[in-house]
Design an enzyme around this catalytic site. Structure first.
Site, short mmCIF file in Angstrom:
data_model
loop_
_atom_site.label_atom_id
_atom_site.label_comp_id
_atom_site.label_asym_id
_atom_site.label_seq_id
_atom_site.Cartn_x
_atom_site.Cartn_y
_atom_site.Cartn_z
N ASP A 260 0.67 3.85 1.68
CA ASP A 260 0.93 4.41 3.02
C ASP A 260 1.95 3.59 3.83
OD1 ASP A 260 -0.51 2.20 3.94
OD2 ASP A 260 -2.12 3.38 4.88
N CYS B 274 -2.27 2.95 9.14
CA CYS B 274 -3.31 2.05 8.64
C CYS B 274 -4.49 1.96 9.60
CB CYS B 274 -2.79 0.63 8.48
SG CYS B 274 -1.31 0.44 7.57
N HIS C 150 0.87 -1.18 0.00
CA HIS C 150 0.00 0.00 0.00
C HIS C 150 0.90 1.23 0.00
CE1 HIS C 150 -3.74 -1.98 2.06
NE2 HIS C 150 -4.04 -1.70 0.81
N1 ARG Z 1 -3.87 -7.14 6.58
C1 ARG Z 1 -4.24 -5.93 5.95
C2 ARG Z 1 -4.18 -6.11 4.44
O1 ARG Z 1 -3.29 -6.78 3.98
C3 ARG Z 1 -3.38 -4.79 6.39
C4 ARG Z 1 -3.83 -3.46 5.84
C5 ARG Z 1 -2.91 -2.34 6.19
N2 ARG Z 1 -3.45 -1.11 5.76
C6 ARG Z 1 -2.80 -0.12 5.15
N3 ARG Z 1 -3.44 0.98 4.91
N4 ARG Z 1 -1.55 -0.24 4.78
O2 ARG Z 1 -4.99 -5.62 3.71
#
Ligand code: ARG
Length: 278
Positions: free
Chosen positions: A173, A265, A171
């Protein structure tokens, strides 16, 4: 309607490592529930102490990643584009977040329906972050490149799509964090050459984190005013932020790192990030 500074969070009542959809997750390495609660409460209290309002979405059994509210959608003024998750394991979150936004007075804007060419994957603020009036948009791992063009058209904003090339930083972020309109934290190896140049060309002041701190989710920071919150284990970043006038707080979030997430997150800013020009 201009909202007061507000963050959306979700208590980790049903949080756990129940599947593997990113390289950090391993179902054999369970999250300790009591510790996860403590760590989440620690972040909540730190954020609360800045005076920012915190709204909560109700946890749901069977949706262990609902805690990661950054992925609820992309908020722009009073409009929100609700996420369309790539992995089936998270797709049940979309109706929960949609209902929350509807009940709280947001206008839901949608992509074209899938049968009209709009069946994109898009994971919200996890992959779309404003720095000034430009929306930086990560694609490949979770969000489609094409959806970002649609977003630009729907919201009427400039979008710079950047490809994410390292599955550990799936991601945007996890490797890029706008601090103000012209300043951001980043981890350059998570981007390709084009993406690095695009970011360097658009953001005047870039604070680079090194690998060891990127792995501690240094880039996954929450910014409230001049205050920056991250997971523990990012001392070099904190030093550099302090020398630029930021106040920093490290708060342990290891149980959430097991799911591939950290401070940022676990939050969604509802009134616009500090770095956003709107
Ligand atoms: N286990 C989640 C996924 O893989 C973690 C999400 C983390 N969120 C973020 N905005 N980076 O989707």
């Amino acid at each position: 309607m201009q909202r007061p500074p507000t963050i959306l969070m979700c208590q980790p009542t049903y949080f756990g490592i129940e599947y593997e959809i990113n390289p950090w997750m391993n179902v054999e390495v369970a999250a300790d529930h009591a510790v996860a609660e403590q760590q989440w409460n620690g972040l909540f209290e730190h954020l609360k102490s800045t005076g920012i309002a915190i709204e909560l979405v109700k946890p749901r059994k069977g949706l262990p990643d609902l805690v990661f509210t950054a992925n609820a959608g992309l908020v722009y003024e009073n409009r929100v584009l609700v996420s369309r998750f790539r992995h089936p394991q998270r797709q049940g979150e979309s109706p929960v977040f949609r209902a929350w936004f509807e009940e709280h007075g947001f206008e839901i804007v949608d992509f074209a329906p899938p049968d009209q060419g709009g069946g994109y994957d898009f994971e919200g603020a996890g992959d779309a972050l404003f720095c000034g009036d430009t929306l930086f948009a990560g694609y490949r791992m979770r969000s489609d490149a094409t959806c970002h063009q649609q977003i630009g058209a729907i919201l009427g904003v400039r979008v710079i799509p950047v490809e994410l090339v390292d599955p550990r930083y799936y991601h945007l972020d996890t490797c890029f964090c706008p601090l103000s309109e012209d300043e951001a934290i980043w981890y350059p190896p998570a981007f390709d050459e084009y993406g690095r140049r695009a970011i360097e060309g658009a953001v005047a002041n870039l604070i680079e984190v090194e690998q060891a701190e990127a792995e501690r989710f240094a880039c996954n920071a929450v910014v409230v005013g001049q205050h920056v919150f991250t997971n523990t284990g990012c001392p070099k970043l904190h030093e550099r932020l302090a020398s630029r006038g930021y106040t920093t707080t490290a708060t342990p979030l290891d149980e959430f790192v097991k799911a591939g997430g950290s401070a940022k997150c676990l939050t969604l800013r509802l009134d616009g990030e500090e770095a956003a020009a709107w």
